[in-house]
Design an enzyme around this catalytic site. Structure first.
Site, PDB file in Angstrom:
ATOM      1  NE  ARG A 252      -1.861   1.767   3.672  1.00 12.41           N
ATOM      2  CZ  ARG A 252      -1.865   1.611   4.999  1.00 12.41           C
ATOM      3  NH1 ARG A 252      -2.543   0.645   5.555  1.00 12.41           N
ATOM      4  NH2 ARG A 252      -1.170   2.429   5.774  1.00 12.41           N
ATOM      5  CG  HIS A 256      -6.417   2.747   6.829  1.00 10.75           C
ATOM      6  ND1 HIS A 256      -6.799   1.525   6.333  1.00 10.75           N
ATOM      7  CD2 HIS A 256      -7.479   3.225   7.534  1.00 10.75           C
ATOM      8  CE1 HIS A 256      -8.041   1.274   6.732  1.00 10.75           C
ATOM      9  NE2 HIS A 256      -8.484   2.292   7.446  1.00 10.75           N
ATOM     10  CE1 TYR A 265       0.939   2.760   8.933  1.00  4.27           C
ATOM     11  CE2 TYR A 265      -0.304   4.432  10.133  1.00  4.27           C
ATOM     12  CZ  TYR A 265      -0.130   3.665   8.998  1.00  4.27           C
ATOM     13  OH  TYR A 265      -0.971   3.802   7.927  1.00  4.27           O
TER      14      TYR A 265
END
Lengths: 354, 339
Positions: A252, A256, A265
């Site tokens: 990805r 998100h 993160y």
């Protein structure tokens, strides 16, 4: 386990075929179709992020990096097959035949955006994680019950494999030999949680062993590998041999959702740095150049066509009729109950129709 | 409404004397015969005929492709039934005990109840979820829950609860034919209690309609399912005090029958609601809200509720202390009558 589930690749990262058997299998038209659809959904995805930044739609879920996984799988389906996507699989939905305007409306908070295609069995994207895996099993069992050869595909991410419905859906499908392909896109992160903290297993494909069904780990950046693996699984399903679990290993590239900041993160700069090297669209472009089927004029033409198509769809989305508050009462039951009728009347009488 | 043998002769429809569980079995069989799109799914429902024998003999008769023994997987088979419903079938699933429905709550709350809304009617879920419920049969822990209110609160599902064999079959057929999801609660305590003449044809009892079991003038009693024999015993006792009760079996808990509630309350002005589910947030509170909206000025006394307590249903050594009893109901009737 990684040795038992090697990454299936048909082309390497330079766009060269690793298995020459596929030289005759892959047609030029097919390659062009793959490229066209990947470019189309990438353009859509970039627009989605931009529209959210401009405040013209709500939270958007980007899928950049997963174009080969989504297009390669969607183009393996037959017209009457069933697709059960998640909220990150609008690339697959659009490729299979979902309506572009409606997909945009969805991101604008409009229920009309969930309305499935009239021509294809594309279920409205599942928001609760893994809950649609049993649906795919059931829709597929219904096809078997009716005596057809149609199959179903369920899309889900790495995080979904920790949910109970992942197990329950695959277990039931395996018990009843339902014609389903469980298509996992392992993009490495479930929002912030890396896959090595999601599971102790080294691969997702190996989980198939628990159900005695085939599990295959494919390079999700290699559209050929994805496409032919899904096609094989669908053929197996149509022959009555039951479900297959496919793990498409992908990345990805972005957040998100547009409400997420991945630098909290993970090393987002590292992803940005390697992005060009692993990009599935660029890899197919390299392939096309390597095998002398790249046509710059054609690429420029489809780029413009796609841009125009999406711009027009955005215009239609933005000029779509305003939502009517009274409409929310009309599709709870076939015939509204008295409580719903009373509430609908109250909202109409207080003039809250917008 | 109980069909007598005399009625059988007049109408020409054959009737049989059946228990509640036999009426449910007969209703399922009737529907399996009528419509090939109807399938049954659940744990132990096939070869074993269900732990209560609700599906006894049906797999033998209709085959294991129509009466499907599923893995022990409530979320899994409810979800599978969603997929079947999307694809045109009409699944009837059995949850072995209502207390075992919790793994399937996510499927029910996010898909079963919402699919029509979120697809603007393109897809709908004509599913029936059957579940035996309630305490009083010395079942093990968790087997005795009565959590109908969890489901009446969820938009998009109807909740039905028969109290006798005739209603059980008629409501079940109406539920199976309903184009939307229905939770069909079966009072396991009444499964084998009484027999009634049940017609062997397909007949329907409209969902959303209660039934007056006994007409009276002084106090309205509103109840459903396994509470009715307790209510009837209390009402019988009240006769010695010349208190006459209007006893209403609500039969459907969503949508509630507003007319039958208001009609009775406006006649008597005094109300007792009896349910075995927990008191707080129970369906009884919703009934009081309907009375407030329709009949506030007719009330002659505060409404009394006789319900289960706000505690987990105790293990069976104490289950009769948890359940409403004839004594508690009688006391409540006297209280509203004497107010």
């Amino acid at each position: 386990m990684k040795e038992r589930y090697p990454l299936f690749q048909i082309m390497n990262k330079n766009g060269e075929l690793l298995d020459h058997a596929y030289e005759t299998e892959i047609t030029v038209d097919q390659v062009k179709s793959f490229y066209y659809h990947m470019l189309r959904i990438r353009t859509y995805d970039q627009k989605g992020v931009a529209l959210q930044r401009q405040g013209r739609i709500g939270t958007y879920v980007p899928f950049a990096g997963q174009e080969a996984a989504q297009v390669g799988s969607a183009l393996a389906l037959a017209d009457k097959d069933w697709m059960f996507p998640t909220y990150r699989d609008h690339g697959a939905s659009l490729t299979f035949g979902a309506d572009l305007d409606r997909m945009l409306l969805h991101w604008n908070g409009r229920i009309e955006g969930c309305l499935p295609s009239r021509e294809k069995h594309i279920m409205a994207a599942s928001i609760p994680i893994a809950t649609h895996l049993p649906h795919a099993a059931g829709a597929a069992m219904a096809e078997t019950y009716k005596g057809t050869k149609n199959a179903a595909i369920a899309y889900f991410g790495d995080g979904a494999t920790s949910e109970g419905d992942f197990h329950e859906g695959i277990n039931i499908a395996s018990v009843f030999k339902a014609p389903v392909v469980f298509f996992n896109q392992n993009n490495g992160f479930a929002i912030s949680l890396p896959v090595n903290k999601q599971m102790n297993s080294q691969t997702i494909a190996q989980k198939a062993e628990a159900y005695d069904i085939p599990g295959k780990r494919v390079d999700g950046m290699d559209i050929f590998a994805v496409h032919f693996a899904v096609k094989e699984a669908l053929e197996r399903a149509r022959l009555g041999e039951g479900p297959t679990l496919i793990e498409a290993v992908t990345v990805r590239f972005g957040a998100h959702t547009t409400a997420d900041d991945p630098s909290k993160y993970r090393d987002q700069e590292e992803i940005n740095r390697v992005r060009e090297e692993i990009d599935p669209v660029l890899r197919l472009e390299k392939y096309m150049k390597h095998y002398n089927i790249w046509d710059g004029d054609w690429a420029a033409t489809i780029t413009n066509e796609i841009k125009a198509e999406i711009d027009e769809a955005i215009q239609r989305m933005e000029s779509y009729q305003k939502p009517n508050a009274a409409d929310m009462f009309d599709y709870v039951f076939e015939k509204p109950t008295w409580t719903i009728e009373k509430q609908k009347e109250s909202i109409i009488s207080t003039g809250r129709q917008s | 409404m109980v069909m007598s043998k005399e009625l059988e002769k007049r109408s020409g429809v054959k009737t049989n004397s059946l228990t509640v569980i036999q009426a449910i079995n007969n209703g399922l069989q009737t529907m399996l015969e009528l419509d090939n799109d109807i399938l049954l799914l659940g744990e132990d429902i096939g070869k074993n005929g269900g732990v209560f024998r609700a599906t006894d003999g049906l797999q033998q008769k209709f085959g294991d492709h129509r009466v499907i023994d599923t893995p022990l997987s409530e979320a899994g088979f409810v979800g599978t039934a969603v997929g079947m419903a999307l694809n045109g079938l009409k699944p009837v699933v059995e949850i072995q005990f209502l207390g075992f429905i919790y793994p399937a709550l996510e499927q029910i709350a996010t898909h079963v109840t919402r699919t029509r809304t979120r697809t603007l009617g393109h897809y709908h879920i004509p599913m029936v979820i059957r579940a035996p419920y309630g305490a009083g049969v010395r079942s093990p822990e968790i087997h005795s829950d009565s959590v109908e209110a969890l489901f009446t609160h969820l938009p998009g599902i109807k909740v039905v609860c028969p109290s006798n064999a005739y209603d059980a079959k008629g409501l079940l057929i109406a539920a199976v034919e309903d184009p939307d999801p229905v939770l069909f609660l079966e009072p396991m305590r009444l499964y084998r209690g009484q027999r009634e003449e049940v017609p062997m044809n397909a007949y329907r009892i409209e969902l959303g309609k209660g039934k007056t079991l006994q007409a009276g003038e002084d106090v309205t009693i509103l109840a459903w399912g396994a509470m009715l024999p307790i209510v009837e015993a209390a009402v019988e006792e009240m006769k010695q005090y010349q208190i006459s009760c209007d006893v209403i079996d609500l039969r459907t808990l969503y949508p509630l029958d507003k007319e039958i509630i208001a009609g009775s309350v406006q006649k008597t002005g005094r109300v007792v609601i009896v349910h075995e589910g927990h008191e707080t947030g129970g369906v009884g509170s919703e009934i009081i809200s309907i009375i407030n909206d329709t009949s506030f000025l007719f009330l002659k006394a505060p409404i009394e509720k006789v319900t289960g307590f706000d505690v987990p249903v105790p293990l069976f050594a104490l289950e009769n202390d948890y359940l409403p009893t004839k004594e508690r109901v009688s006391k409540a009737i006297k209280q509203v009558y004497e107010f």
